[in-house]
Write a protein that holds these residues in place. Structure first.
Motif, PDB file in Angstrom:
ATOM      1  N   VAL A  21     109.856  15.948  22.507  1.00  0.00           N
ATOM      2  CA  VAL A  21     110.325  15.035  21.627  1.00  0.00           C
ATOM      3  C   VAL A  21     110.824  16.053  20.435  1.00  0.00           C
ATOM      4  N   VAL A  22     109.889  16.861  20.098  1.00  0.00           N
ATOM      5  CA  VAL A  22     110.129  17.715  18.701  1.00  0.00           C
ATOM      6  C   VAL A  22     111.303  18.633  19.028  1.00  0.00           C
ATOM      7  N   TYR A  23     111.243  19.157  20.113  1.00  0.00           N
ATOM      8  CA  TYR A  23     112.044  20.588  20.322  1.00  0.00           C
ATOM      9  C   TYR A  23     113.240  20.314  21.390  1.00  0.00           C
ATOM     10  N   VAL A  38     105.340   1.739  24.178  1.00  0.00           N
ATOM     11  CA  VAL A  38     105.735   2.452  23.049  1.00  0.00           C
ATOM     12  C   VAL A  38     106.923   3.576  23.189  1.00  0.00           C
ATOM     13  N   ALA A  39     107.298   4.061  22.069  1.00  0.00           N
ATOM     14  CA  ALA A  39     108.240   5.055  22.247  1.00  0.00           C
ATOM     15  C   ALA A  39     107.651   6.291  21.238  1.00  0.00           C
ATOM     16  N   LEU A  40     108.068   7.714  21.847  1.00  0.00           N
ATOM     17  CA  LEU A  40     107.671   8.623  20.996  1.00  0.00           C
ATOM     18  C   LEU A  40     108.981   9.155  20.630  1.00  0.00           C
ATOM     19  N   VAL A  41     109.190   9.340  19.387  1.00  0.00           N
ATOM     20  CA  VAL A  41     110.458   9.837  18.469  1.00  0.00           C
ATOM     21  C   VAL A  41     110.031  10.805  17.750  1.00  0.00           C
ATOM     22  N   SER A  42     110.902  11.577  17.118  1.00  0.00           N
ATOM     23  CA  SER A  42     110.752  12.548  16.347  1.00  0.00           C
ATOM     24  C   SER A  42     110.555  12.081  14.939  1.00  0.00           C
ATOM     25  N   ALA A  43     109.887  12.844  14.035  1.00  0.00           N
ATOM     26  CA  ALA A  43     109.741  12.305  12.576  1.00  0.00           C
ATOM     27  C   ALA A  43     111.209  12.142  11.942  1.00  0.00           C
ATOM     28  N   ARG A  48     115.345   8.216  10.122  1.00  0.00           N
ATOM     29  CA  ARG A  48     116.800   7.723  10.053  1.00  0.00           C
ATOM     30  C   ARG A  48     116.600   5.924  10.610  1.00  0.00           C
ATOM     31  N   LEU A  49     115.703   5.881  11.419  1.00  0.00           N
ATOM     32  CA  LEU A  49     115.319   4.325  11.849  1.00  0.00           C
ATOM     33  C   LEU A  49     114.806   3.650  10.713  1.00  0.00           C
ATOM     34  N   GLU A  50     113.976   3.952  10.036  1.00  0.00           N
ATOM     35  CA  GLU A  50     113.562   3.428   8.688  1.00  0.00           C
ATOM     36  C   GLU A  50     114.473   3.195   7.760  1.00  0.00           C
TER      37      GLU A  50
END
Length: 103
Positions: A21-23, A38-43, A48-50
């Motif tokens: 996810v991160v790299y 659930v979904a794992l997304v980068s910070a 962006r989503l928020e």
């Protein structure tokens, strides 16, 4: 790119999933019995989503719709001893947009 993984496998591979996810810029959807949990997304993705709630909602719905149509690899099903696979009411693995899924 979205990657789907069963929750039992995700537990064992959490560190690797975080790195993807991160790299790797991937989004990981963790499933139970073939259904997204659930979904794992980068910070950065989360921020962006928020900040774009209306666009984000449409993207999440679109992403989940495409995830629902993905079937697991036969080898993966055997590896975890899965004998059956949920295919939805219409046999396509997804839920019709006008229907409410049954729990």
């Amino acid at each position: 790119m979205t990657y789907e993984i069963p929750v039992t496998q995700a537990r064992a591979e959490l560190a690797d999933l975080i790195n993807r996810v991160v790299y790797g810029g991937e989004r990981v959807v963790v499933t139970r019995h073939g259904k997204p949990l659930v979904a794992l997304v980068s910070a950065a993705d989360l921020e962006r989503l928020e900040n774009e709630p209306e666009v984000a909602e449409e993207q999440v719905i679109s992403s989940l719709s495409s995830v629902g149509s993905i079937t697991s690899a036969p080898g993966e099903r055997r590896r975890f001893g899965i004998a059956a696979e949920y295919r939805g009411e219409h046999g396509d693995g997804g839920v019709n947009a006008t229907e409410t899924p049954h729990n």
